[in-house]
Enzyme design. Structure first.
Site, short mmCIF file in Angstrom:
data_model
loop_
_atom_site.label_atom_id
_atom_site.label_comp_id
_atom_site.label_asym_id
_atom_site.label_seq_id
_atom_site.Cartn_x
_atom_site.Cartn_y
_atom_site.Cartn_z
N GLU A 363 17.65 40.51 50.58
CA GLU A 363 16.71 39.99 51.58
C GLU A 363 17.22 38.69 52.23
OE1 GLU A 363 14.69 42.01 52.40
OE2 GLU A 363 13.65 42.99 50.76
N THR A 365 20.96 36.33 51.78
CA THR A 365 21.52 35.51 50.71
C THR A 365 20.89 34.11 50.74
OG1 THR A 365 23.29 34.59 52.06
CG2 THR A 365 23.75 36.69 50.94
#
Length: 380
Positions: A363, A365
């Site tokens: 989702e 880094t």
């Protein structure tokens, strides 16, 4: 350890009690075996769906439960504290339902009851082999051909690649940049859609992740979600919510690691007393408990902004960043508390540590989260 929660309604209390009962019965006893076999627990997801826990943040008219996001995230945290792979599957599936729920046509939304009920499992096809963080540069292309779009390209790191019933495909229907991106809703059995060999991952082995090849796959034009050129807007707004889901998963995983480490440290005797009484370990556990509480509070604060209809993208990035870094730190410390015992699979903390790592990556880094936050600071 019992978490003292402030919930908005009696119904929310009942939902969390249901989630706890289900997690204790259906998740906790099965986690180690499924992870060892690298087997996806599809029936467990159906059970969660039939219990009404897969559609919590969506409207009742679509088969959801119309719950605030703060309630959904606390359910997710409970699931993650028993089995992260299942909680992550719930988070990914919830993300996969978002495009149709928020941007879909009335006809497309007829699929939502089966999606939210767990009969249809979803996947979110955004990342590509050469473009993970730079989503606006994706190259998978969809060309209109009569009453269908012909899709060609490759997606990477797709959760549920081998088990999903439908895919949200983010693809290029126009020119370069974000305005050329659209979203198509495809049935997994569509000819020309081929999941590749599953990746051999460090953790979350019960969650299948793989590349998906699109070789001239024909997706009906009526499955275009939100219109041409709206795909990037859909993807980014969905990811804001998805980041909160991952933050909640991180809190649950860290809580599980802390609870196990505290229980072990109370029982383990050295030099005539429990090791939790030694300041070096006691302070380490105190820091872990404080970090978990802070991550939970940060995550729920962002969720409450979302529930109030206020901007929350930056707060979601902060929550995802802090909670997942915290989970990596706490699970690593839990292994240290157990010493040599923490390094063997007889105890779950080594698995918790391996699982925590991926939460810093998915989702967006944590480097991307820092970029999002720092850019907002530069503009403020």
């Amino acid at each position: 350890m019992t978490v003292d929660r402030i919930l908005p309604t009696d119904e929310a209390h009942d939902l969390l009690d249901l989630a706890t009962e289900l997690a204790d019965r259906e998740l906790a006893p099965k986690a180690a075996g499924f992870e060892e076999r690298a087997e996806f627990p599809r029936e467990v997801l159906r059970t969660i769906g039939r219990a009404g826990l897969l559609g919590l943040p969506y409207p009742e008219e679509y088969g959801g439960a119309a719950q605030p996001y703060e309630v959904y995230l606390q359910v997710l945290e409970i699931l993650a504290s028993r089995w992260l792979a299942v909680a992550e599957a719930v988070s990914v599936h919830t993300l996969s339902c978002y495009p149709v729920a928020a941007f879909g046509t009335d006809e497309q939304r007829t699929l939502l009851p089966d999606m939210l009920g767990g009969e249809l499992l979803g996947a979110y096809c955004l990342s590509e082999p050469q473009g993970g963080s730079d989503a606006a540069a994706l190259s998978t292309r969809a060309v209109r051909d009569g009453d269908a779009y012909v899709v060609s390209g490759t997606k990477a790191w797709i959760t549920h690649a081998h088990t999903a019933d439908f895919y949200n495909i983010f693809c290029r229907t126009g020119g370069p940049g974000p305005r050329g991106i659209s979203c198509l809703l495809a049935d997994a059995g569509t000819a020309g859609i081929t999941p590749q060999a599953a990746e051999r991952t460090m953790g979350l082995r019960a969650s299948p992740v793989a590349q998906i090849a699109f070789d001239g796959a024909r997706v009906p034009a009526e499955r275009l979600v939100g219109g041409e050129g709206v795909g990037f807007t859909i993807a980014m707004s969905a990811l804001d919510s998805g980041r909160l889901g991952i933050a909640a998963c991180a809190v649950g995983l860290a809580q599980a690691a802390l609870d196990y480490a505290v229980s072990y440290a109370r029982e383990r005797q050295q030099f005539g007393r429990s090791i939790i009484d030694f300041q070096g370990l006691g302070f380490l556990l105190a820091d872990a408990a404080t970090q978990i509480a802070a991550a939970r509070a940060l995550t729920l604060a962002a969720a409450r902004l979302r529930d109030a209809g206020r901007p929350y993208s930056i707060e979601a990035a902060k929550a995802k960043l802090f909670a997942t870094d915290m989970a990596m730190r706490v699970t690593t410390d839990a292994v240290q508390v157990l010493g040599g015992a923490g390094y063997v699979s007889d105890h779950p903390v080594e698995r918790y540590m391996r699982e925590a790592k991926v939460l810093q990556i998915v989702e967006g880094t944590n480097q991307i989260q820092r970029l999002v936050i720092s850019r907002a600071l530069a503009k403020s």
